[in-house]
Scaffold this motif. Structure first.
Motif, PDB file in Angstrom:
ATOM      1  N   TYR A 165       4.587 -43.531  14.856  1.00 57.62           N
ATOM      2  CA  TYR A 165       5.753 -42.650  14.699  1.00 57.62           C
ATOM      3  C   TYR A 165       6.833 -42.891  15.737  1.00 57.62           C
ATOM      4  O   TYR A 165       7.982 -42.461  15.555  1.00 57.62           O
ATOM      5  N   CYS A 220       9.587 -42.046  10.276  1.00 57.91           N
ATOM      6  CA  CYS A 220       8.674 -41.376   9.362  1.00 57.91           C
ATOM      7  C   CYS A 220       9.259 -41.398   7.956  1.00 57.91           C
ATOM      8  O   CYS A 220      10.446 -41.718   7.770  1.00 57.91           O
ATOM      9  N   ILE A 228      12.167 -41.300  16.335  1.00 59.75           N
ATOM     10  CA  ILE A 228      11.027 -41.091  15.445  1.00 59.75           C
ATOM     11  C   ILE A 228      11.236 -41.823  14.116  1.00 59.75           C
ATOM     12  O   ILE A 228      12.308 -41.765  13.508  1.00 59.75           O
ATOM     13  N   PRO A 232       1.427 -36.172  14.764  1.00 59.22           N
ATOM     14  CA  PRO A 232       1.076 -36.862  13.531  1.00 59.22           C
ATOM     15  C   PRO A 232       0.326 -35.911  12.591  1.00 59.22           C
ATOM     16  O   PRO A 232       0.076 -34.752  12.934  1.00 59.22           O
ATOM     17  N   ALA A 239       8.909 -35.135   7.307  1.00 61.53           N
ATOM     18  CA  ALA A 239       8.386 -34.336   8.418  1.00 61.53           C
ATOM     19  C   ALA A 239       8.510 -32.861   8.104  1.00 61.53           C
ATOM     20  O   ALA A 239       9.327 -32.445   7.271  1.00 61.53           O
ATOM     21  N   GLY A 289       3.768 -40.726   8.062  1.00 59.46           N
ATOM     22  CA  GLY A 289       4.135 -42.138   8.089  1.00 59.46           C
ATOM     23  C   GLY A 289       3.980 -42.835   6.760  1.00 59.46           C
ATOM     24  O   GLY A 289       4.291 -44.025   6.650  1.00 59.46           O
ATOM     25  N   VAL A 296       4.917 -35.301  11.574  1.00 57.56           N
ATOM     26  CA  VAL A 296       5.532 -36.427  10.876  1.00 57.56           C
ATOM     27  C   VAL A 296       4.523 -37.153   9.998  1.00 57.56           C
ATOM     28  O   VAL A 296       3.352 -37.319  10.351  1.00 57.56           O
TER      29      VAL A 296
END
Length: 371
Positions: free
Chosen positions: A300, A137, A135, A250, A140, A97, A95
């Motif tokens: 996340y 984000c 989650i 991450p 991803a 951010g 993911v």
């Protein structure tokens, strides 16, 4: 009096890589003895990790890690299915951010394709929410070929194959030195009764102890022994409701894949590893490190409840590159490197060593000319 025994091959280290190497040699009709200093198999690096089957995404083009991870992943899934080793091809999300991290994901996707991993899928935030509602984000990557495996069951299965082929796995036996003459290697050991094994081939897959043993191999060039840096990774266990059905990662940094979320085969969630450079082996988890975990995870998983992380366990990665360095490749040295017939020495076998183990075993057998 020291007892002497003649065998075809000796493997030092009964972690997952050593056992896989021994299996590869045993499958070529070699009489193999595996020597392990600890009281039981796989009690070091092999038992203190995330138990993830990696896809092969992160590693530089043409590196051993890239090649052996992708090859090993396919071999490991096939092995687990055919030998009844518990595993789950659960998939994972990597993911981003921020837009900056999204650009890094794009680089990862390109690197993965070069490595032969062409099944990664871009997901928008709404698509991520459909898979993992907790989650947060901006984007991803979904890796459907990432999974998890019961590492201990895998090592027990490999041990059984070695023994079925006539080999032996001997624990509580420390190797003290290696001599060589006339194309044979003499392995001196220290246990309840001292013993020397005379072999055509020797594999040193001793994990954190490879640098310690190498100077005691007669004629091994000191300049080929890389430095050893101990990189400790701590894990925390999530208590309460389990929020994920797949692995959550991450964007990686230089030394690790970041504080990621993994699930085990019972569905429990753990977070880790972090990166802690140490000067001696230490497996205690400091509860105060949880503060940094909360900060990293909430980037996340913002809904992580206060007080939900409990100290789990720790592992130590055998790095050959320290805090100031970058990534490292597997360092597998055969006779073409050190000049000693029949010898292979492994340094810096960290992640994805578990995923790659069967491919590493085949690589070593071929390196030593075992047909």
């Amino acid at each position: 009096m020291t007892e002497r025994e003649r065998v075809d091959a000796v493997v030092v280290g009964a972690g997952v890589v050593g056992l896989a190497a021994a299996r590869s040699l045993a499958r070529r009709k070699r009489e193999v003895v595996v020597l392990e200093a600890a009281e039981r198999i796989g009690s070091g690096v092999s038992s203190r990790n995330s138990e993830v089957i990696h896809a092969g995404i992160y590693y530089p083009r043409n590196s051993l890690k890239a090649r052996l991870c992708v090859q090993g992943k396919a071999m490991l899934y096939e092995y687990c299915a055919s030998h009844g080793v518990a595993h789950d091809r659960c998939g994972k999300l990597i993911v981003a951010g921020s837009e900056q991290e999204k650009a890094l994901l794009s680089d990862l996707k390109e690197r993965a394709a070069v490595n032969g991993v062409d099944d990664l899928e871009w997901l928008a935030p709404a698509e991520v929410a459909g898979l993992e509602p907790e989650i947060q984000c901006v984007s991803a990557l979904l890796s459907p070929s990432t999974g998890i495996v019961d590492a201990h069951a895998l090592m027990l299965s490999l041990t059984g194959e070695i023994e079925d082929a006539g080999g032996h796995v001997v624990t509580a036996t420390r190797v003290t030195g290696v001599a060589h003459a006339g194309g044979l290697l003499t392995v001196a050991t220290e246990s309840s009764g001292d013993m020397e094994l005379i072999a055509d081939r020797l594999v040193v897959a001793a994990g954190l102890s490879s640098q310690q043993l190498a100077p005691h191999i007669d004629g091994f060039p000191p300049g080929l022994i890389p430095p050893l840096y101990l990189c400790k990774g701590n894990y925390f266990i999530l208590t309460g409701v389990k929020p994920f059905s797949r692995l959550i990662y991450p964007v990686p940094d230089r030394h690790s894949l970041g504080v990621h979320a993994t699930i085990d085969l019972e569905g429990s969630v753990r977070f880790g590893p972090d990166t802690e450079w140490i000067d001696h082996e230490d497996y205690k988890v400091d509860p105060s490190r949880a503060d940094c975990f909360y900060d990293a995870i909430r980037k996340y998983y913002p809904g992580l409840p206060d007080g939900s992380l409990a100290p789990g366990y720790a592992g130590v990665r055998p790095k050959t590159s320290g805090p100031a360095g970058g990534g490292q490749d597997f360092d597998i040295q055969g006779p073409d490197r050190h000049g000693i017939t029949g010898l292979a020495v492994l340094f810096g076998i960290e992640s994805p060593g578990l995923t790659s183990c069967l491919a590493i075993g085949e690589y070593i057998a071929e390196l030593l000319g075992a047909r």
